[in-house]
Write a protein that holds these residues in place. Structure first.
Motif, short mmCIF file in Angstrom:
data_model
loop_
_atom_site.label_atom_id
_atom_site.label_comp_id
_atom_site.label_asym_id
_atom_site.label_seq_id
_atom_site.Cartn_x
_atom_site.Cartn_y
_atom_site.Cartn_z
N ALA A 1 40.29 39.67 49.50
CA ALA A 1 40.49 38.45 48.70
C ALA A 1 39.21 38.09 47.94
CB ALA A 1 40.92 37.29 49.59
N LEU B 1 38.30 40.66 45.12
CA LEU B 1 39.09 40.46 43.90
C LEU B 1 38.70 39.17 43.19
CD1 LEU B 1 42.54 41.54 45.37
CD2 LEU B 1 41.13 42.85 43.76
N PHE B 2 38.41 38.12 43.98
CA PHE B 2 37.98 36.83 43.42
C PHE B 2 36.77 37.03 42.51
CE2 PHE B 2 35.55 32.88 43.57
CZ PHE B 2 36.52 31.89 43.47
N TYR C 1 37.54 39.67 39.40
CA TYR C 1 38.37 39.11 38.32
C TYR C 1 38.11 37.61 38.18
CZ TYR C 1 41.03 43.47 38.88
OH TYR C 1 41.41 44.79 38.96
N GLU D 1 45.31 32.69 40.34
CA GLU D 1 45.57 32.90 41.75
C GLU D 1 46.80 33.80 41.97
OE1 GLU D 1 48.33 30.90 42.30
OE2 GLU D 1 48.64 31.33 44.45
N LEU E 1 45.66 37.41 41.59
CA LEU E 1 44.81 37.80 42.72
C LEU E 1 45.64 38.03 43.98
CD1 LEU E 1 41.89 35.24 42.16
CD2 LEU E 1 41.89 37.67 41.57
N THR E 2 46.59 37.15 44.23
CA THR E 2 47.45 37.28 45.41
C THR E 2 48.25 38.57 45.36
OG1 THR E 2 47.62 34.89 45.58
CG2 THR E 2 49.31 36.16 46.72
N ARG F 1 45.98 41.55 45.90
CA ARG F 1 45.59 41.64 47.31
C ARG F 1 46.71 42.27 48.13
NH1 ARG F 1 43.97 37.59 52.16
NH2 ARG F 1 45.84 36.46 51.63
#
Lengths: 222, 222
Positions: free
Chosen positions: A51, A54-55, A58, A63, A66-67, A70
């Motif tokens: 998490a 990726l946060f 990017y 969100e 990203l989710t 992930r």
């Protein structure tokens, strides 16, 4: 082991444990000391490291993206592949008498991360996961474009196999003051799965995924 | 703010952001800088901290118990309660013009944890979560006995409201070489929800929970 994790474990026992499947632990009272507790811990730690990775990778993505990214990395199927590429089957064979199943590979990745965490803490584990797992075995850019459109996958499968697929809105109701939709996916007119969500399209996607799982055309990714 | 988190933030902006709901960010291009990215990060970090906390608190418990306990703490409903007890509504009101919904409280808890993480890293956030959230607002021992038996809850509700409830085995099939069960929960003979799992009892529990959600008798806990 040193080659795999990049350092020599101080507590080798915990790493041996990570590769010991429940069915191999014969001593009574030893049950909770199998790798399942390490998997539980490693699952959480790995999820957070990915998490965060990726946060930071990017900074301009929302969100939702990203989710999704992930879950593409940490889903069951992907972890099994990672474990395979890492060659964990050799270690699993060394510590177990049982025949290996595919899901044991993904579980071993999680357990290994759990074991590294107990020895190295969060920052050290982050280094291990990013350098030894993500950089080597995960093509993040390729994942950006991977198809997780289950509706079109199901349609394609049905067309290939001479089946029809359709969707039915079963209910529209209020939930926490928002509209919520319950849809069913029908294969050959038979209801195969249902799902609820706050928009119809996403409920259809979820129902399609469930349908493919229950029809056995999709490996479970829970 | 200092009182809430126990330290004075170096980057106050990130904490202000944690309490700014999307609908309040009016500037164009500012959308991804709302609190949703912080929620995404905080959700992961909080999950791992709670997972580790329970791992160490219950050295003899198996992974099933730990997973259940974790979900009791981090589920939506529980986070909303925690946010409420922390008084986050006051901060949310300060930074937002919109009317508060209950779920904004839980989201704010996650976003706050995300903000603390960016400032303090994992170990500092762990200290914050354990000392300021878990110790103050979560009664872990009480949670051990909390009723998550959805089957009996649904039965009780149906009896109170003059409805009948029954379960139907829809299918039994092989999945990853294991038996898998698909069950439906029927209220007044009508199928309300279905669920699949590797044992019938747990599939019935899952189906009962989904039924209660879709009937609106249970707050969503996703």
């Amino acid at each position: 082991m040193r080659q795999l994790i990049g350092f020599t474990p101080a507590n080798m026992g915990i790493f041996r444990l990570a590769f010991s499947h429940k069915s191999s632990s014969s001593e009574k009272g030893y049950a909770v000391q199998n790798n399942e507790r390490l998997e539980y811990l490693g699952d959480a730690v790995l999820g957070t490291i990915v998490a965060e990775y990726l946060f930071k990778k990017y900074p301009n993505s929302d969100e939702g993206f990203l989710t999704k990214m992930r879950s593409k990395i940490v889903k069951r199927k992907s972890l099994n592949q990672i474990g395979d590429k890492m060659g964990l089957d050799m270690l699993l064979n060394e510590y177990n008498q049982t025949r290996l199943s595919r899901s044991m590979l993904g579980n071993a990745v999680e357990a290994l991360v759990g074991a590294v965490y107990l020895e190295k803490g969060y920052v050290g584990t982050k280094r291990f996961v990013v350098n030894k797992i993500l950089r080597n075995y995960v093509d993040v850019h390729e994942l950006e474009t991977v198809d997780d459109n289950y509706k079109s996958q199901l349609l394609e499968w049905c067309q290939k196999n001479g089946q029809t697929v359709s969707y039915k809105l079963l209910a529209r109701y209020k939930f926490e003051k928002r509209d919520r939709f319950k849809v069913a996916v029908m294969v050959n007119g038979q209801k195969v799965a249902t799902a609820d969500d706050f928009n119809k399209k996403s409920a259809e996607q979820m129902a399609s995924e469930k349908a493919m799982q229950s029809m056995g055309i999709l490996e479970s990714e829970a």
